[in-house]
Design a protein around this motif. Structure first.
Motif, PDB file in Angstrom:
ATOM      1  N   LYS A 186     -10.658   1.898  17.093  1.00 45.57           N
ATOM      2  CA  LYS A 186     -10.599   2.156  16.070  1.00 45.57           C
ATOM      3  C   LYS A 186      -9.708   1.891  15.241  1.00 45.57           C
ATOM      4  O   LYS A 186      -8.630   2.743  16.274  1.00 45.57           O
ATOM      5  CB  LYS A 186     -10.977   3.541  15.585  1.00 45.57           C
ATOM      6  N   ILE A 187      -8.457   1.414  14.474  1.00 46.59           N
ATOM      7  CA  ILE A 187      -7.604   1.248  13.699  1.00 46.59           C
ATOM      8  C   ILE A 187      -7.471   2.476  12.747  1.00 46.59           C
ATOM      9  O   ILE A 187      -7.334   2.370  11.804  1.00 46.59           O
ATOM     10  CB  ILE A 187      -7.433   0.134  13.202  1.00 46.59           C
ATOM     11  N   HIS A 188      -6.482   3.455  13.221  1.00 45.92           N
ATOM     12  CA  HIS A 188      -6.113   4.268  12.762  1.00 45.92           C
ATOM     13  C   HIS A 188      -5.479   4.258  11.335  1.00 45.92           C
ATOM     14  O   HIS A 188      -5.230   5.255   9.916  1.00 45.92           O
ATOM     15  CB  HIS A 188      -5.772   5.734  12.944  1.00 45.92           C
ATOM     16  N   GLU A 189      -4.535   3.021  11.832  1.00 48.62           N
ATOM     17  CA  GLU A 189      -3.134   3.474  10.801  1.00 48.62           C
ATOM     18  C   GLU A 189      -2.736   2.258  11.380  1.00 48.62           C
ATOM     19  O   GLU A 189      -2.139   1.696  12.232  1.00 48.62           O
ATOM     20  CB  GLU A 189      -2.509   4.096  11.010  1.00 48.62           C
ATOM     21  N   VAL A 190      -1.968   1.468  10.106  1.00 47.33           N
ATOM     22  CA  VAL A 190      -0.834   0.013   9.781  1.00 47.33           C
ATOM     23  C   VAL A 190      -0.023  -0.031   9.065  1.00 47.33           C
ATOM     24  O   VAL A 190      -0.472   0.339   8.504  1.00 47.33           O
ATOM     25  CB  VAL A 190      -2.025  -0.784   9.559  1.00 47.33           C
ATOM     26  N   ASN A 191       1.434   0.749   9.894  1.00 49.97           N
ATOM     27  CA  ASN A 191       1.945   1.534   9.034  1.00 49.97           C
ATOM     28  C   ASN A 191       3.010  -0.068   8.646  1.00 49.97           C
ATOM     29  O   ASN A 191       3.978   0.139   9.455  1.00 49.97           O
ATOM     30  CB  ASN A 191       2.957   2.671   9.439  1.00 49.97           C
ATOM     31  N   LEU A 192       3.062  -0.511   7.442  1.00 51.21           N
ATOM     32  CA  LEU A 192       4.045  -1.781   6.854  1.00 51.21           C
ATOM     33  C   LEU A 192       5.243  -1.275   7.476  1.00 51.21           C
ATOM     34  O   LEU A 192       6.812  -2.017   7.901  1.00 51.21           O
ATOM     35  CB  LEU A 192       3.984  -2.268   5.473  1.00 51.21           C
ATOM     36  N   SER A 193       6.099   0.005   6.837  1.00 55.97           N
ATOM     37  CA  SER A 193       7.258   0.735   6.493  1.00 55.97           C
ATOM     38  C   SER A 193       8.082   1.318   7.379  1.00 55.97           C
ATOM     39  O   SER A 193       9.499   0.884   8.018  1.00 55.97           O
ATOM     40  CB  SER A 193       7.545   1.692   5.262  1.00 55.97           C
ATOM     41  N   GLU A 194       7.063   1.369   8.668  1.00 52.27           N
ATOM     42  CA  GLU A 194       7.551   1.806   9.740  1.00 52.27           C
ATOM     43  C   GLU A 194       7.286   1.227  10.914  1.00 52.27           C
ATOM     44  O   GLU A 194       7.416   1.147  11.935  1.00 52.27           O
ATOM     45  CB  GLU A 194       6.556   3.243  10.232  1.00 52.27           C
ATOM     46  N   ARG A 195       6.871  -0.149  11.015  1.00 53.58           N
ATOM     47  CA  ARG A 195       6.211  -0.688  11.698  1.00 53.58           C
ATOM     48  C   ARG A 195       5.831  -0.319  12.586  1.00 53.58           C
ATOM     49  O   ARG A 195       6.074  -0.289  13.808  1.00 53.58           O
ATOM     50  CB  ARG A 195       7.509  -2.001  12.315  1.00 53.58           C
ATOM     51  N   LYS A 196       4.115   0.291  12.610  1.00 54.44           N
ATOM     52  CA  LYS A 196       3.623   1.145  13.385  1.00 54.44           C
ATOM     53  C   LYS A 196       1.908   0.883  13.363  1.00 54.44           C
ATOM     54  O   LYS A 196       1.468   0.540  11.695  1.00 54.44           O
ATOM     55  CB  LYS A 196       3.856   3.180  12.894  1.00 54.44           C
TER      56      LYS A 196
END
Length: 270
Positions: free
Chosen positions: A250-260
């Motif tokens: 399960k992909i909970h988060e893909v944060n572009l700004s924080e590269r996380k």
């Protein structure tokens, strides 16, 4: 033939013929050994299969009986493998423009694909699956890996009809993420009516593509006994179009700004 050699040969036969019922006389005649010796060999093989968490041998009594290899991948083995896969997916270098996640290298790695197939096959082993169904293109390796373990054929749903496949059945469906009308087709000869199938795909967001496959399979009066996705995206703002399915990640988060990236084990492990 020495017992050690015979055990290796029989083990290899089982691994290449999962779910196939094999009579004891076959092994006895093939390896020129007494049935009692073959029975002892089978006990050793069964013990090692279960100890390694890769399956078991099941004996079917009666004149038409025999023994068959039932492959499964233990929860312990699955847990270790998926944790390692999540670590690879959490690498921020995998983030692509638009918030997409690069997974092509994993879907091209034979060992990774083989282990994913083992987990899916274990999840759906008791569903009486006759065909594995997937949509072109990235889900194809996963479908074949699962089908190889379950020893069943693969059926590929396509976006466009192919001349080489003859007449087809097509439907329009709404993509869950883009909300656009799209088309998928399936050759009439590829799936007998009334078949029991399992849908396998690489990624699911809202579930529009899988929902489209379910609608297409209704045209063949097929029974969808299971749905498996390698990874699903968690989006609280988007309604899931599929309720019952098995996800490994399960992909909970893909944060572009924080590269996380926050990838964790899916609902199969809950």
């Amino acid at each position: 033939m020495k017992r050690s050699e015979r055990i290796v040969a029989i083990t290899n036969y089982f691994l290449e013929h999962p779910f196939e019922l094999i009579s004891l006389p076959y092994f006895s005649e093939t390896y020129v050994a007494a049935k009692s010796s073959i029975s002892e060999d089978l006990d050793i093989i069964d013990h090692m299969f279960q100890q390694e968490g890769i399956g078991k041998l099941q004996t079917v009594a009666g004149a038409a009986g025999g023994v068959q290899y039932l492959p499964f991948y233990s929860k312990e083995n699955s847990d270790v493998f998926i944790n390692q896969l999540c670590e690879k997916l959490n690498d921020p270098e995998r983030i692509l423009p638009g918030g997409y996640l690069y997974m092509s290298d994993l879907l091209g790695d034979p060992e990774t694909i083989r282990n994913i197939g083992k987990i899916f096959a274990t999840a759906f082993a008791d569903k009486g699956i006759e065909y594995i169904v997937t949509v072109a293109t990235k889900g194809i390796p996963l479908a074949y890996a699962t089908a190889n373990i379950l020893n069943v054929p693969v059926v590929i749903v396509r976006r466009d009809p192919k001349v080489t496949e003859g007449s087809t059945v097509s439907i329009n469906y709404v993509s869950g993420s883009s909300k656009k009308i799209q088309t998928m087709v399936l050759a009439k000869r590829s799936l007998p009516e009334g078949s029991t199938v399992c849908i396998i795909d690489d990624f699911m967001k809202a579930g529009g593509t899988i929902n489209g496959m379910k609608s297409l399979l209704k045209e063949f009066q097929a029974h969808v006994a299971g749905i498996g996705v390698l990874a699903e995206a968690e989006d609280e703002d988007e309604e899931r179009m599929i309720d019952e399915y098995v996800s490994l990640i399960k992909i909970h988060e893909v944060n572009l700004s924080e590269r996380k990236i926050d990838a964790k084990k899916g609902n199969y492990f809950q």
